[in-house]
Design a protein around this motif. Structure first.
Motif, PDB file in Angstrom:
ATOM      1  N   ASP A   2       0.851  -1.175   0.000  1.00 33.35           N
ATOM      2  CA  ASP A   2       0.000   0.000   0.000  1.00 33.35           C
ATOM      3  C   ASP A   2       0.895   1.236   0.000  1.00 33.35           C
ATOM      4  N   LEU A   3       0.730   2.126  -0.997  1.00 29.10           N
ATOM      5  CA  LEU A   3       1.598   3.297  -1.099  1.00 29.10           C
ATOM      6  C   LEU A   3       1.474   4.203   0.124  1.00 29.10           C
ATOM      7  N   LYS A   4       0.269   4.331   0.651  1.00 28.43           N
ATOM      8  CA  LYS A   4       0.087   5.152   1.848  1.00 28.43           C
ATOM      9  C   LYS A   4       0.843   4.543   3.026  1.00 28.43           C
ATOM     10  N   GLN A   5       0.839   3.233   3.097  1.00 31.19           N
ATOM     11  CA  GLN A   5       1.567   2.532   4.155  1.00 31.19           C
ATOM     12  C   GLN A   5       3.077   2.767   4.018  1.00 31.19           C
ATOM     13  N   GLU A   7       4.464   5.372   2.692  1.00 26.38           N
ATOM     14  CA  GLU A   7       4.690   6.763   3.092  1.00 26.38           C
ATOM     15  C   GLU A   7       4.762   6.876   4.611  1.00 26.38           C
ATOM     16  N   TYR A   8       3.895   6.142   5.306  1.00 27.51           N
ATOM     17  CA  TYR A   8       3.885   6.185   6.767  1.00 27.51           C
ATOM     18  C   TYR A   8       5.198   5.669   7.353  1.00 27.51           C
ATOM     19  N   LEU A  25       2.329  13.912   8.869  1.00 25.21           N
ATOM     20  CA  LEU A  25       1.389  13.270   7.950  1.00 25.21           C
ATOM     21  C   LEU A  25      -0.066  13.696   8.179  1.00 25.21           C
ATOM     22  N   VAL A  27      -2.029  12.814  10.664  1.00 24.68           N
ATOM     23  CA  VAL A  27      -2.834  11.710  11.187  1.00 24.68           C
ATOM     24  C   VAL A  27      -2.604  11.653  12.691  1.00 24.68           C
ATOM     25  N   LEU A  32      -1.354   6.050  13.485  1.00 25.97           N
ATOM     26  CA  LEU A  32      -0.086   5.706  12.851  1.00 25.97           C
ATOM     27  C   LEU A  32       0.554   4.512  13.548  1.00 25.97           C
ATOM     28  N   GLN A  35      -1.131   1.387  12.419  1.00 30.16           N
ATOM     29  CA  GLN A  35      -0.689   1.020  11.067  1.00 30.16           C
ATOM     30  C   GLN A  35       0.638   0.265  11.120  1.00 30.16           C
ATOM     31  N   MET A  72       8.414   4.475  -4.029  1.00 31.00           N
ATOM     32  CA  MET A  72       7.906   5.844  -4.006  1.00 31.00           C
ATOM     33  C   MET A  72       8.624   6.703  -5.035  1.00 31.00           C
ATOM     34  N   LYS A  75       7.045   5.943  -8.356  1.00 32.30           N
ATOM     35  CA  LYS A  75       5.751   6.628  -8.429  1.00 32.30           C
ATOM     36  C   LYS A  75       5.955   8.111  -8.764  1.00 32.30           C
TER      37      LYS A  75
END
Length: 308
Positions: A2-5, A7-8, A25, A27, A32, A35, A72, A75
């Motif tokens: 997961d790209l968001k994962q 990033e985290y 971020l 959040v 976090l 996650q 990333m 991307k």
């Protein structure tokens, strides 16, 4: 993945803190942390050691982070190429520069850039040369406004040249050797042999800076280790302490003030460095990034000529 994962996890590694990463971020800290725990359970390995409130990647964590940064990066480059193909003026430029002259440059260039590209945003990290290099190597940023000697060019980077700048020695006018500067030393920069200053106490920049590393080499060639009266974290502090007649200091030529109670010298073989914008080899630079780099070069060239 997961790209968001991704990033985290990258943010936790960069900030070395879940709370700081969560703030970056936008959040919550608990979200976090959940996650991260979920991912560690999924992978069956710990990604971070928790040492005194500091998050330190484990061996498995470093393996994961290396892959995450590569993904990333792919991307980011893909989006830039697609943006150019579609001739869209949207996206983000990630850049690092020093908190002094770098931030001043950005404040001058940004209004002009924003007028032309109102939908391009910036992700900025202010850092010193050593940290900047790490960020660029990791892929955390795309561009770094940096300075380097001919010998310190990083083989992993390409460089967009801006200009070459003399590194100067400033002596208070009250210094016993100030007379050696002659007239208009802010233009002539006569040579000073550092051996003559063996007994002086210097105002030097911190060891985190490329400038300090270059100076330490000069002192080594002069045959002694300098006495450090004060170690400054910013160039402005070094300049102001020299102006206050506290002791000799070193700084780039762009900080030279003809009206200051100082005289100026060159050292070594006219010691200088290159100011450039560095980026990783093989990186696709978008039309917008190229335009931004040219704006920076134009700004710094005009700024230097005008003596501002």
């Amino acid at each position: 993945m997961d790209l968001k994962q991704l990033e985290y996890i990258i943010a936790i590694a960069e900030e070395q803190s879940i709370s700081k990463a969560a703030e970056k971020l936008y959040v919550t800290q608990s979200a976090l942390n959940q996650q991260l725990l979920r991912l560690e359970r999924e992978l069956g390995v710990k990604l971070f050691h928790r040492i005194r409130h500091t998050m330190v990647p484990t061996y498995a964590g470093n393996v994961y982070l290396d892959a995450a940064r590569k993904i990333m990066g792919i991307k980011e480059e893909t989006y830039k190429m697609l943006s150019d193909i579609a001739d869209m003026k949207r996206g983000e430029i990630s850049i690092s520069y020093t908190p002094e002259r770098g931030s001043e440059m950005f404040a001058r260039v940004y209004p002009k850039f924003h007028k032309k590209y109102p939908d391009i945003s910036f992700r900025v990290i202010e850092a010193r040369a050593v940290k900047m290099t790490q960020l660029l190597e990791q892929g955390s940023i795309s561009l770094a406004l940096t300075a380097h000697s001919d010998e310190s060019r990083n083989p992993q980077f390409d460089y967009f040249p801006i200009d070459r700048e003399l590194l100067v020695l400033a002596l208070p006018r009250t210094h016993p050797l100030a007379y050696m500067a002659g007239e208009r030393s802010w233009e002539t920069f006569p040579f000073m042999d550092l051996k003559l200053l063996r007994e002086d106490e210097f105002v030097l920049l911190s060891r985190e800076t490329m400038f300090r590393r270059m100076l330490d080499k000069q002192f080594m060639e002069a045959g002694y280790k300098p006495k450090v009266l004060f170690e400054a974290t910013t160039t402005y502090t070094a300049v102001n302490m020299a102006k206050s007649q506290i002791g000799p200091a070193f700084f780039p030529q762009s900080y030279v003030d003809p009206e200051a109670p100082l005289v100026y010298f060159s050292i070594g073989k006219h010691l200088s460095w290159n100011r450039s914008i560095a980026y990783r080899k093989g990186t696709y630079l978008s039309k917008v990034e190229m335009d931004f780099m040219n704006m920076v070069k134009e700004d710094l060239t005009v700024w230097r000529i005008d003596g501002r």
